[in-house]
Design an enzyme around this catalytic site. Structure first.
Site, PDB file in Angstrom:
ATOM      1  CG  HIS A 239      -1.664   1.179   1.564  1.00 24.52           C
ATOM      2  ND1 HIS A 239      -3.045   1.189   1.610  1.00 24.52           N
ATOM      3  CD2 HIS A 239      -1.293   2.444   1.893  1.00 24.52           C
ATOM      4  CE1 HIS A 239      -3.465   2.392   1.934  1.00 24.52           C
ATOM      5  NE2 HIS A 239      -2.428   3.175   2.111  1.00 24.52           N
ATOM      6  CD  GLU A 240       2.088   3.728   3.686  1.00 25.48           C
ATOM      7  OE1 GLU A 240       2.504   4.764   3.137  1.00 25.48           O
ATOM      8  OE2 GLU A 240       1.026   3.695   4.334  1.00 25.48           O
TER       9      GLU A 240
END
Ligand SMILES: *[C@@H]1O[C@H](CO)[C@@H](O)[C@H](O)[C@H]1NC(C)=O
Ligand SMILES: *[C@@H]1O[C@H](CO)[C@@H](O)[C@H](O)[C@H]1NC(C)=O
Ligand SMILES: *[C@@H]1O[C@H](CO)[C@@H](O)[C@H](O)[C@H]1NC(C)=O
Ligand SMILES: *[C@@H]1O[C@H](CO)[C@@H](O)[C@H](O)[C@H]1NC(C)=O
Ligand SMILES: *[C@@H]1O[C@H](CO)[C@@H](O)[C@H](O)[C@H]1NC(C)=O
Ligand SMILES: *[C@@H]1O[C@H](CO)[C@@H](O)[C@H](O)[C@H]1NC(C)=O
Ligand SMILES: *[C@@H]1O[C@H](CO)[C@@H](O)[C@H](O)[C@H]1NC(C)=O
EC number: 3.4.24.-
Length: 650
Positions: A239-240
């Site tokens: 996600h990051e």
């Protein structure tokens, strides 16, 4: 005597003391605050000229180079090995397989930062006034000299631009399209609740604006090496990384169509989009994100106006319309709640619950086609959609689901006597009744809870709630606020004295109850799914006692798809399902207790269709089940009467 016995047993068999605040304190509840880089924190880097870059096709697998800061090597051994050998390689490989780019043929040399806030850009090359910063950082990491371009300066009037004497350009980064600087520093941001990692880009190449360098910081004290937390950690890192690769408020204004034409007009002088002073980043046009009014948004007090911000780029629009089966859907709704960094930089939690690019991790995170479509709509990537995971939340539920409030959805469905899933309306009470998540990955509960304060009017979703006093409804909402306080079925953790005993996800063997507490003979493991129990409590009998468990509803069990039928595995027995909703009665002796209960068969198709298809088989049509004595039934042989009692979870 009976009361003493009952008391003793109560404490002995109390699996966990669960209160509302404890049970929904899911370990996965991590809210992402993507501190999008401000415009002055990002440099543009000249790699190859526009005309060269633009005509290259977007067909080369993305190559990500990882570069560790020293802090990574200071992690304790176990964490380092987890990060270095599993998490980072898996996350990087995922994106390398999922995304294609226009390959970078030249080496990447990052632009040095300037002492002065003012810079000059000439021919897409950045110049500082008189001098460059001693150190150029990307996030927490100092970019090594080998990766940096020479220091280029002009005088204060923007004249006499040249390479500063004694400043050499570094070797640069070869054979990579993106450089990821990784650090593991316990920064201020790490101390904020629920922060495990964060990431952002720091440089973009100047011809098409694709981010080419970024950083990720992993918060050393917040990384759990427990097996149950692995999935969430991996998903968090993926996600990051995606925030750095493109899903960021700082990059929306740079998105381009498939011909490389910017969606957002550029300022002729700077070549950049206009600046939004408020956000300190570039303002995107409504070809990227557009605001729509929902004039009739139904809540407890009636219809209220509400606006929604939608990602309206073409691939995303195509994917969401198809996914939700709603041809008039304007786009993919973006998060409207949360602080800076949560709002707008994530998918709306109410609509995309377990999509990994929503603002909070709750359960079973997946990257869907919709996120990959967004990556294509940046204009920098093409996606390999076979890397997307199948999403189930809200699939095919139509415009009513995606375009109306959850209050309206729940009322509409309930009025017609239909299931209100994926939402729910049950407050946790005794006896505790669990359900299964729609994807059957987990035993679950409705996350409807009482808040200490009354909720804002626009988030009050109930006129009445069973077992809740009239007038109190405004205090009740789903425990995930980002989902507009809409309650839904969610996995949870069992706690005793504030310590997590186990989770409810079927896949993890760690979640198996202790044998003496495993009244429903559940089995957690990588091949288990959640199945519903019948409406009756489970009962355990020995020759001396009968115990009824004041908690039932669903459990995790193994299964097999064979001979055109679904088979559920309980204890050492295999039970064949003949039709959907068939109740299979279980009577099994284990550890001298006879366990009695029932499990409900789901439709064969739901569980076995994929497996059967792959093997060229299919589910047989439903059929009358054989008589009960066809199934294995253990009998307890003993004489005399028994004490009957209830075992409660308080
Ligand atoms: C860290 O990962 C790299 C690349 O996967 C590998 O070559 C190296 O051996 C790993 N280091 C340790 C200590 O395991
Ligand atoms: C600089 O980049 C822009 C596109 O971002 C391009 O149109 C222009 O031709 C480039 N200028 C030079 C001198 O390469
Ligand atoms: C992260 O670690 C810090 C320092 O140990 C701690 O104060 C904080 O509560 C932790 N946060 C989470 C979500 O674990
Ligand atoms: C997409 O990914 C799948 C699975 O990894 C792979 O089999 C396929 O070859 C990929 N497609 C392309 C065009 O690379
Ligand atoms: C489950 O685990 C076993 C043993 O660890 C492994 O052989 C099997 O392939 C796994 N199954 C799935 C579906 O991951
Ligand atoms: C039943 O399963 C248990 C473990 O779950 C095993 O120890 C036992 O031997 C099995 N009994 C039979 C009769 O297969
Ligand atoms: C057990 O609980 C049920 C209701 O759930 C109740 O009707 C019954 O009387 C209880 N039995 C005992 C022995 O407390």
């Amino acid at each position: 005597m009976a009361t003493i016995l009952s008391f003793k047993l109560l404490s002995l068999f109390m699996i966990a003391s669960i209160t509302q605040s404890q049970i929904f304190d899911v370990h996965g509840m991590k809210i992402c605050k993507h501190a999008y880089p401000k415009h002055y924190e990002v440099s543009h880097t000249n790699i190859e000229p526009f005309h060269v870059m633009k005509k290259r096709s977007v067909d080369q697998p993305l190559r990500i180079l990882l570069k560790y800061d020293d802090s990574v090597y200071r992690l304790d051994q176990e964490t380092f090995l987890l990060i270095n050998n599993t998490i980072l390689p898996e996350a990087v490989q995922f994106w390398e397989k999922a995304l294609y780019v226009r390959r970078v043929d030249k080496v990447i040399r990052l632009t040095r930062k300037c002492e002065d806030t003012q810079i000059f850009v000439k021919g897409n090359v950045t110049y500082c006034i008189s001098k460059c910063k001693e150190k150029t950082t990307c996030g927490e990491v100092e970019v090594p000299n080998e990766h940096l371009d020479a220091c280029r300066v002009c005088n204060a009037a923007g004249k006499d631009c040249h390479v500063l004497e004694n400043s050499d350009q570094g070797e640069g980064v070869q054979d990579a399209d993106f450089v990821f600087y990784i650090s593991a520093i316990q920064t201020e941001r790490c101390n904020k609740p629920s922060t495990v990692a964060y990431a952002a880009h720091c440089q973009q190449e100047s011809s098409l604006d694709r981010p080419i360098a970024g950083h990720a910081n992993l918060c050393p004290y917040n990384i759990s090496t427990k097996k149950q937390d692995f999935e969430i950690l991996l998903s968090t890192v993926k996600h990051e990384m995606l925030h750095a690769l493109g899903f960021s408020m700082s990059l929306f204004a740079f998105y381009r169509d498939s011909n490389g034409i910017p969606y957002t007009p550029r300022n002729e002088d700077t070549g950049k989009p206009v600046l939004n002073e408020n956000l300190q980043t570039y303002q995107w046009s409504d070809k990227v994100i557009k605001r729509f009014e929902r004039k009739n948004w139904l809540v407890k007090s009636g219809f209220v106006p509400r606006h929604v911000d939608m990602m309206v780029t073409p691939n995303v629009v195509r994917e969401v319309r198809e996914y939700f089966n709603c041809p008039e859907l304007e786009g993919a709704e973006l998060e409207n709640q949360g602080e800076d960094g949560t709002v707008l930089t994530h998918w709306e939690k109410r609509v995309f619950e377990n999509e990994a690019m929503t603002g909070a991790h709750t359960q079973n995170p997946i990257i869907s086609r919709i996120t990959l479509a967004l990556m294509e709509d940046t204009g920098w990537y093409k996606a390999n959609y076979s890397q997307a995971s199948e999403m189930k939340w809200g699939k095919g539920l139509g415009c009513d689901f995606v375009m109306k409030s959850c209050k309206e959805w729940i009322s509409m469905k309930a009025d017609r006597g239909m299931s209100i899933h994926p939402f729910c309306n049950k407050v946790k009470r005794d006896p505790l009744q669990t359900e299964c998540t729609d994807d059957r990955s987990s035993v679950a509960l409705c996350n409807l809870i009482r808040y200490p304060n009354i909720l804002p009017k626009s988030y009050q979703n109930f006129d009445q709630i069973k077992y809740v006093e009239s007038g109190e409804e405004g205090y009740y909402g789903g425990s995930v606020s980002l989902a507009d306080y809409c309650p839904y079925i969610q996995e949870f953790t069992w706690k005793a004295k504030d310590v997590i005993v186990r989770g409810s996800h079927c896949r993890f063997t760690e979640n198996n109850p202790k044998p003496e507490k495993n009244f429903a003979l559940e089995k957690y493991g990588n091949e288990s799914l959640c199945f519903e129990h019948s409406d009756h409590m489970w009962e355990e009998s020995s020759c001396k006692q009968i115990r009824q468990w004041q908690h039932w509803g669903s459990g995790c069990y193994g299964y097999r798809c064979e001979n055109g039928r679904l088979h559920i595995l309980v204890g050492n027995y295999t039970y064949r399902c003949y039709h959907a909703n068939q109740e299979i009665h279980i009577k099994i002796i284990r550890n001298e207790w006879l366990h009695k209960g029932a499990i409900v068969c789901p439709p064969c198709r739901e569980i076995c269709a994929a497996q059967f298809n792959a093997r060229g088989e299919s589910c047989k049509i439903g059929d009358e089940p054989p008589p009960a004595n066809f199934y294995p039934r253990d009998e307890l042989k003993c004489a005399g009467s028994r004490v009957k009692m209830n075992v409660t979870l308080t």
